[in-house]
Design a protein around this motif. Structure first.
Motif, PDB file in Angstrom:
ATOM      1  N   GLY A  54      41.762  53.377  -2.671  1.00  0.00           N
ATOM      2  CA  GLY A  54      41.178  54.782  -3.072  1.00  0.00           C
ATOM      3  C   GLY A  54      41.539  56.143  -2.825  1.00  0.00           C
ATOM      4  N   ARG A  55      41.812  56.103  -1.893  1.00  0.00           N
ATOM      5  CA  ARG A  55      42.218  57.862  -1.819  1.00  0.00           C
ATOM      6  C   ARG A  55      42.938  58.518  -1.921  1.00  0.00           C
ATOM      7  N   SER A  56      43.190  59.278  -2.341  1.00  0.00           N
ATOM      8  CA  SER A  56      43.743  59.990  -2.565  1.00  0.00           C
ATOM      9  C   SER A  56      45.788  60.404  -1.996  1.00  0.00           C
ATOM     10  N   PRO A 110      41.903  56.643  -9.821  1.00  0.00           N
ATOM     11  CA  PRO A 110      39.751  57.494  -9.018  1.00  0.00           C
ATOM     12  C   PRO A 110      39.294  56.487 -10.372  1.00  0.00           C
ATOM     13  N   ALA A 111      39.451  56.800 -11.578  1.00  0.00           N
ATOM     14  CA  ALA A 111      38.512  55.897 -12.391  1.00  0.00           C
ATOM     15  C   ALA A 111      37.686  54.368 -12.276  1.00  0.00           C
ATOM     16  N   PHE A 162      37.789  53.417  -9.041  1.00  0.00           N
ATOM     17  CA  PHE A 162      36.435  52.777  -8.678  1.00  0.00           C
ATOM     18  C   PHE A 162      35.786  53.250  -8.909  1.00  0.00           C
ATOM     19  N   GLU A 163      35.714  54.410  -9.503  1.00  0.00           N
ATOM     20  CA  GLU A 163      34.629  55.504  -9.918  1.00  0.00           C
ATOM     21  C   GLU A 163      33.544  54.432 -10.913  1.00  0.00           C
ATOM     22  N   ASN A 164      33.981  53.101 -11.898  1.00  0.00           N
ATOM     23  CA  ASN A 164      34.186  53.263 -12.911  1.00  0.00           C
ATOM     24  C   ASN A 164      33.201  51.297 -12.630  1.00  0.00           C
ATOM     25  N   HIS A 165      34.423  51.178 -11.673  1.00  0.00           N
ATOM     26  CA  HIS A 165      34.714  49.131 -11.589  1.00  0.00           C
ATOM     27  C   HIS A 165      34.390  48.415 -12.821  1.00  0.00           C
ATOM     28  N   THR A 216      31.008  45.901  -7.454  1.00  0.00           N
ATOM     29  CA  THR A 216      31.246  46.299  -6.199  1.00  0.00           C
ATOM     30  C   THR A 216      32.220  46.680  -5.972  1.00  0.00           C
ATOM     31  N   ILE A 217      32.669  47.810  -5.000  1.00  0.00           N
ATOM     32  CA  ILE A 217      34.274  48.246  -3.963  1.00  0.00           C
ATOM     33  C   ILE A 217      34.737  46.666  -3.414  1.00  0.00           C
TER      34      ILE A 217
END
Length: 222
Positions: free
Chosen positions: A93-95, A124-125, A127-130, A135-136
């Motif tokens: 998920g890194r930019s 990003p959303a 991986f933040e909210n999933h 879990t990731i």
């Protein structure tokens, strides 16, 4: 040496003939066949095309001996000519990684500027909210195992047998093969040519037993 890259079996036969091989002959997999198995296997789908799978490919006997010691000394690891340590990378998920995917997609004509902006906002959303996974690690495992399934079917289409394995010590594998903390070991995958006789097909439940209509538990009938 010229190797015919035409598959030995079609899709239906490859699926029906695939078994988890417990013993392998020492015959090597030709490089061009292995490369094609990897290429086609990694055509597997993934969310936003993030491709979180990572594969450590072991062909040297010393490396396979080390892995065998991490996997309760199961013999197929050193018998198989190729063993993959199948991993999922939680940093996709890194930019900078997302930007590399956008660049690749634009070069392929698959992404335009509007969709690139959607990716920049939504990944990003995710991986933040999933919302669809706890879990990731669950997300990366999910997509890595899709690729593993593709690899096994593609391998069988070229006459190469496989054995997916979950009997190993994750901590030992990660330490031995210098796998970063942000990368998870999903399974091991042996590839090669099975010894005869093949393992018999163990059967599968019918779709009436495991498929439901419209809501869980409601019979699905055709």
């Amino acid at each position: 040496m010229t190797v015919d890259l035409q598959p030995t079996f079609g899709l239906k036969d490859s699926i029906e003939r695939r078994r988890a091989a417990r013993a392998f002959r020492p015959d090597a997999i030709p490089d061009v066949i292995l490369a094609e198995i990897l290429r086609l296997g990694m055509r597997s789908p993934s969310g936003y095309n993030l491709q979180p799978w990572r594969f450590i490919i072991l062909r040297e006997p010393d490396s396979k001996e080390k892995l065998k010691a991490c996997a309760f000394n199961q013999p197929q690891i050193t018998q198989a000519p190729v063993v993959l340590i199948c991993c999922g990378d939680r940093t996709v998920g890194r930019s900078d990684y997302v930007e590399s995917l956008i660049t690749m997609g634009m070069e392929q004509g698959a992404i335009n500027e509007a969709y690139a902006d959607v990716m920049r906002q939504q990944i990003p959303a995710l991986f933040e909210n999933h919302p669809s996974f706890g879990t990731i690690e669950a997300w990366t495992n999910r997509h890595t195992m899709l690729a593993v399934a593709h690899l096994m079917i593609v391998a069988k289409s070229f006459g190469v047998d496989s054995c997916p394995m979950e009997g190993f010590s994750t901590a030992q594998v990660k330490e031995t093969f210098k796998i970063p903390d942000s990368v998870d070991v999903c399974c091991l995958l042996c590839l090669g040519y099975a010894t005869e006789p093949f393992k018999k097909f163990g059967g599968r439940f019918s779709y009436e037993q495991v498929c439901f209509a419209e809501t869980y538990g409601h019979a699905f009938l055709l």
